[in-house]
Motif scaffolding. Structure first.
Motif, PDB file in Angstrom:
ATOM      1  N   ALA A  71       0.773  -1.136   0.058  1.00 19.80           N
ATOM      2  CA  ALA A  71      -0.003  -0.083  -0.068  1.00 19.80           C
ATOM      3  C   ALA A  71       1.069   1.348  -0.147  1.00 19.80           C
ATOM      4  O   ALA A  71       0.452   2.227  -0.697  1.00 19.80           O
ATOM      5  N   PHE A  72       1.981   1.218   0.782  1.00 18.84           N
ATOM      6  CA  PHE A  72       2.737   2.518   0.959  1.00 18.84           C
ATOM      7  C   PHE A  72       3.929   2.649   0.213  1.00 18.84           C
ATOM      8  O   PHE A  72       4.619   3.548   0.120  1.00 18.84           O
ATOM      9  N   ARG A  73       4.562   1.331  -0.639  1.00 15.60           N
ATOM     10  CA  ARG A  73       5.483   1.444  -1.206  1.00 15.60           C
ATOM     11  C   ARG A  73       5.342   0.957  -2.634  1.00 15.60           C
ATOM     12  O   ARG A  73       6.072   0.196  -3.249  1.00 15.60           O
ATOM     13  N   SER A  74       4.224   1.443  -3.203  1.00 11.74           N
ATOM     14  CA  SER A  74       3.747   1.037  -4.433  1.00 11.74           C
ATOM     15  C   SER A  74       4.404   1.620  -5.856  1.00 11.74           C
ATOM     16  O   SER A  74       4.288   1.122  -6.808  1.00 11.74           O
ATOM     17  N   ASP A  75       5.172   2.578  -5.606  1.00 13.95           N
ATOM     18  CA  ASP A  75       5.817   3.175  -6.594  1.00 13.95           C
ATOM     19  C   ASP A  75       7.049   4.040  -6.200  1.00 13.95           C
ATOM     20  O   ASP A  75       7.086   4.340  -4.976  1.00 13.95           O
ATOM     21  N   ALA A  81       9.170   8.478   0.128  1.00 10.76           N
ATOM     22  CA  ALA A  81       8.491   9.145   1.134  1.00 10.76           C
ATOM     23  C   ALA A  81       8.165   8.147   2.352  1.00 10.76           C
ATOM     24  O   ALA A  81       8.226   8.591   3.537  1.00 10.76           O
ATOM     25  N   TYR A  82       8.093   6.699   2.149  1.00  7.31           N
ATOM     26  CA  TYR A  82       7.848   5.881   3.325  1.00  7.31           C
ATOM     27  C   TYR A  82       9.443   5.717   3.804  1.00  7.31           C
ATOM     28  O   TYR A  82       9.469   5.878   5.247  1.00  7.31           O
ATOM     29  N   ASN A  83      10.507   5.707   3.354  1.00  6.26           N
ATOM     30  CA  ASN A  83      11.657   5.440   3.615  1.00  6.26           C
ATOM     31  C   ASN A  83      12.080   6.720   4.269  1.00  6.26           C
ATOM     32  O   ASN A  83      12.741   6.673   5.468  1.00  6.26           O
ATOM     33  N   ARG A  84      11.939   7.964   3.974  1.00  8.02           N
ATOM     34  CA  ARG A  84      11.934   9.179   4.812  1.00  8.02           C
ATOM     35  C   ARG A  84      11.113   9.227   5.946  1.00  8.02           C
ATOM     36  O   ARG A  84      11.816   9.702   6.897  1.00  8.02           O
ATOM     37  N   ALA A  85       9.969   8.771   6.169  1.00 11.26           N
ATOM     38  CA  ALA A  85       9.310   8.541   7.420  1.00 11.26           C
ATOM     39  C   ALA A  85      10.207   7.618   8.518  1.00 11.26           C
ATOM     40  O   ALA A  85      10.469   8.056   9.609  1.00 11.26           O
ATOM     41  N   ILE A  86      10.752   6.788   8.064  1.00 10.55           N
ATOM     42  CA  ILE A  86      11.395   5.881   8.894  1.00 10.55           C
ATOM     43  C   ILE A  86      12.745   6.490   9.206  1.00 10.55           C
ATOM     44  O   ILE A  86      13.137   6.407  10.440  1.00 10.55           O
TER      45      ILE A  86
END
Length: 257
Positions: A71-75, A81-86
């Motif tokens: 859902a959150f790493r689809s493109d 964005a996901y990696n930046r949040a982590i």
């Protein structure tokens, strides 16, 4: 409901709890974002030490919740964005100006291991197991996470963890230097809290300067900032309180000024 919970077991000791036991305390995107906010609050709160732990004895954390990846790493943009949040959450824990102790039980795996490495000290029970299974998922650790772990245990053990994707025991982690203290499972909470209370009684300006000096050594703070914070200790009221208490043979009460 999954969450990162913030509570205060002691007046000057805060506790952050990773609460997702159904998925061995895997951390969702919302939880990473909450962790950033919690650290922002703690940076200006009256905390003198922070305990970071997972719910239960099964796991400290198994890292990012893989069930969200579709859902959150689809493109490519979503992955960034996901990696930046982590990364923001990792940095927030690492950069807290107060001591952070990771209380480790069960599995400490993947991003959970990286998160534990962002703490200043790690206390584990002797049944804890550690690993980085990135190679089994086709993902890669960020270079700064690898460097943080390598600063603790050296490049050779990090290479073994990453290139073999095997699990290691708490004893191995202790011998490598990843874990500061080992204890029996029924002693883990009390030992962690004892350390937190001990550090919480010490001079907070000293802790801030010490963390800045270590950060400057690692390259994510400037030497000038570290030097400024060290000099500020010499010009503080806490310095006067500490030296007077030493002369009088009494216990100093530090106020952080």
């Amino acid at each position: 409901m999954t969450s990162i919970r913030l509570d205060w077991p002691y007046s000057n000791v805060a506790r952050l709890t990773i609460d997702n036991p159904a998925r061995r305390n895997a951390i969702t995107l919302t939880m990473w974002q909450t962790l950033v906010r919690n650290c922002g609050e703690l940076a200006v709160a009256p905390a003198r030490a922070v305990i970071l732990r997972g719910v239960g004895a099964a796991a400290f954390s198994t890292g990012a919740d893989i069930s969200e990846f579709q859902a959150f790493r689809s493109d490519p943009d979503a992955v960034v964005a996901y990696n930046r949040a982590i990364s923001s959450a990792m940095d927030a824990v690492r950069d807290l100006p107060i001591p952070v102790i990771a209380q480790l039980a069960g599995l400490c795996v993947g991003g959970g291991l990286a998160l534990a490495a962002m703490a200043d000290l790690r206390v584990a029970d002797d049944t804890c197991r550690f690993g980085i299974p990135a190679g089994k998922l086709g993902i890669a650790y960020r270079p700064d996470w690898i460097n943080r772990i390598a600063d603790l245990i050296g490049p050779a053990p990090v290479a073994e963890l990453l290139l073999t994707a095997t699990m290691v025991s708490a004893g191995d982690a202790f011998r490598w230097g990843l874990v500061n203290r080992l204890c029996l499972p029924d002693q883990l909470e009390s030992e962690t809290e004892r350390l937190a209370v001990q550090m919480g009684a010490l001079a907070p300006l000293t802790h801030r300067a010490t963390k800045a000096a270590l950060a400057a050594r690692a390259g994510h703070e400037t030497r000038a900032v570290a030097e400024h914070l060290a000099a500020a200790c010499d010009d503080s009221q806490d310095y006067l309180r500490g030296t007077e208490a030493f002369r009088n043979g009494t216990k100093p009460i530090f106020e952080g000024n």
